[in-house]
Scaffold this active site. Structure first.
Site, PDB file in Angstrom:
ATOM      1  N   GLY A 233      69.502   3.215 -66.766  1.00  0.00           N
ATOM      2  CA  GLY A 233      69.495   4.419 -67.582  1.00  0.00           C
ATOM      3  C   GLY A 233      70.913   4.764 -67.992  1.00  0.00           C
ATOM      4  N   CYS A 234      71.196   6.058 -68.118  1.00  0.00           N
ATOM      5  CA  CYS A 234      72.529   6.506 -68.509  1.00  0.00           C
ATOM      6  C   CYS A 234      73.590   5.945 -67.571  1.00  0.00           C
ATOM      7  CB  CYS A 234      72.581   8.033 -68.501  1.00  0.00           C
ATOM      8  SG  CYS A 234      74.217   8.708 -68.841  1.00  0.00           S
ATOM      9  N   PHE A 235      74.626   5.311 -68.116  1.00  0.00           N
ATOM     10  CA  PHE A 235      75.587   4.625 -67.252  1.00  0.00           C
ATOM     11  C   PHE A 235      76.520   5.565 -66.510  1.00  0.00           C
ATOM     12  CE2 PHE A 235      77.715   3.231 -71.536  1.00  0.00           C
ATOM     13  CZ  PHE A 235      78.016   4.546 -71.848  1.00  0.00           C
ATOM     14  N   TRP A 236      76.560   6.851 -66.867  1.00  0.00           N
ATOM     15  CA  TRP A 236      77.420   7.777 -66.127  1.00  0.00           C
ATOM     16  C   TRP A 236      76.958   7.882 -64.673  1.00  0.00           C
ATOM     17  CZ3 TRP A 236      76.744  12.216 -70.216  1.00  0.00           C
ATOM     18  CH2 TRP A 236      77.415  11.863 -71.385  1.00  0.00           C
TER      19      TRP A 236
ATOM     20  N   GLU B 183      72.571   0.427 -71.855  1.00  0.00           N
ATOM     21  CA  GLU B 183      73.707   0.984 -71.128  1.00  0.00           C
ATOM     22  C   GLU B 183      73.685   0.388 -69.717  1.00  0.00           C
ATOM     23  OE1 GLU B 183      74.259   5.171 -71.129  1.00  0.00           O
ATOM     24  OE2 GLU B 183      73.967   5.377 -73.294  1.00  0.00           O
TER      25      GLU B 183
END
Length: 445
Positions: free
Chosen positions: A50-53, A104
């Site tokens: 999912g979101c790489f953060w 991502e």
């Protein structure tokens, strides 16, 4: 000196320089992280969660991880950036493009002597929901797909084996089939610098919740690390211990600085009538229903009769914003107009005007004490009036509306509008705090 000796000396110098250069290259800096050093014996694997953060944050927590770098991989384009990936995904969903988008990802570089690849993959499986297809929580699109991109057959074999092992654990817990794609790495691109260590550099970022709370089945190689690093396992809250009529549940996660800040700012001073409970489990209380899956922490969810009716996602010190959200769930429309639109009830129509019992008048949202009944007096104006507030309970603001110059007073705890203060009160303060009775809650001694 003999010619053969000279040639031998030159050969030794060349070998020495080459060896020194090679050694320099094996202990090099990551170009995206100039201060990070990659060990000569390091290994790496690229993972999509999912979101790489959040993925970068979760994977960097593992002891033995040397670097976690945000990037893009698995697509057709050899070159891409953040906006390129988002725009291509939009065109795909509108049917105006074809092909394969990048996901991502996070490139995890680790020391195999400290951390096995199986431990890395165990953390990967536990840190997201791998059954959601082209999405992760509220982030929807093929660029948020779950993925493992390997660079050799050994990594492929272990990726497939860990997938099968985790599938058994998920099935036993009632979850569906894993959708994670396991493919050779291609077209990996380092993400822009502002995406690197995003949750460190951006205080308004969100913490990842850490998966579906299903532990990866421990093996001899993962027992030690899994016990030390996996997401805290807790049972879902027993709904029998909660208030069925309405209950606020705060969903937290491990190592979440925003959760700690919410606790410090809000929970440690909780006096609201709203019952509240915290949990590390991302699942709803037993037999209760979330409207949609959670994707960040802290997330505050209001349940009524076992159903989610509202939620507040993330926190970064915006106390008034949170209390306003809760106020819209607790206050009547008339109270909301006073609290959030600086409204005023008609004279002699509000509640608490004739309240004379010993007690205190509190903020209807936070429960913080605003005025004591011993400071209340009959001003004859048609609104509850006080000579002074509890120290530190209100704030003062210039109000030039309606062609008048007045001093507005608000609740210091929630920021809601209360009324105005005038200089025509009785001694000893000679102040008259003219307050809307409908926005006060009286608590008798």
């Amino acid at each position: 000196m003999k010619k053969s000796t000279i040639l031998f000396t030159i050969l030794i110098m060349v070998v020495t320089i080459t060896a020194f250069t090679t050694m320099e290259e094996t202990v090099s800096s990551n170009p995206a992280h100039p201060n990070s050093t990659v060990h000569a014996q390091s290994d790496s694997i690229v993972l999509g969660m999912g979101c790489f953060w959040g993925a970068e944050k979760r994977m960097s927590e593992l002891p033995g991880v040397l670097d976690a770098e945000s990037g893009y991989a698995g697509g057709n384009n050899a070159r891409a950036g953040y906006e390129d990936v988002l725009n291509f995904e939009r065109r795909l969903r509108m049917g105006r493009a074809s092909g394969r988008n990048h996901a991502e990802v996070v490139k995890v570089t680790f020391d195999p002597q400290q951390l096995s690849l199986e431990n890395v993959l165990a953390k990967f499986w536990e840190s997201h929901d791998p059954t959601q297809g082209d999405r992760q929580g509220n982030d929807i699109g093929s660029n948020y797909r779950s993925a493992i991109y390997y660079h050799d057959d050994a990594q492929k074999t272990l990726a497939l084996a860990t997938r099968d092992a985790y599938q058994q654990a998920l099935t036993a817990a009632g979850y569906g089939q894993i959708t994670t794609e396991i493919l050779p790495l291609k077209n990996y691109i380092t993400a822009e610098e502002y995406h690197q260590d995003y949750l460190v550099k951006n205080p308004d970022g969100y913490c990842g919740l850490g998966g579906v709370n299903v532990a990866y089945p421990a093996t001899e190689r993962t027992k030690h690390t899994t016990a030390a690093t996996s997401t805290q396992s807790t049972q879902p809250i027993d709904s029998k211990d909660l208030n069925f009529a309405q209950q606020l549940v705060v969903f937290e996660s491990e190592n979440c600085e925003f959760c700690a800040q919410f606790k410090h700012d809000i929970l440690d001073h909780w006096r609201s009538d709203m019952p509240v409970v915290t949990t590390m489990n991302p699942n709803p209380p037993v037999d209760w229903v979330l409207d949609k899956s959670l994707f960040a922490s802290p997330t505050m969810v209001l349940f009524k009769e076992g159903q989610e009716v509202a939620r507040y996602t993330g926190y970064n010190g915006e106390k008034e914003k949170f209390w306003q959200w809760l106020g819209f769930q607790l206050l009547t429309p008339e109270q909301q107009k006073i609290a959030f639109e600086q409204g005023t009830e008609r004279a002699f129509t509000g509640s608490n005007l004739d309240e004379k019992r010993p007690g205190k008048f509190v903020d209807p949202i936070t429960g913080a004490t605003l005025f004591l009944s011993k400071t209340k007096f009959n001003s004859g104006t048609g609104w509850p009036s006080f000579i002074e507030p509890v120290e530190g309970s209100i704030t003062y603001h210039a109000d030039n509306s309606d062609y008048m110059q007045r001093t507005e007073v608000r609740s210091a705890s929630s920021g809601i509008h209360l009324g105005h203060v005038f200089n025509d009160g009785p001694p000893p303060t000679h102040k008259r705090y003219c307050i809307n009775g409908n926005i006060l809650k009286f608590v008798p001694d």
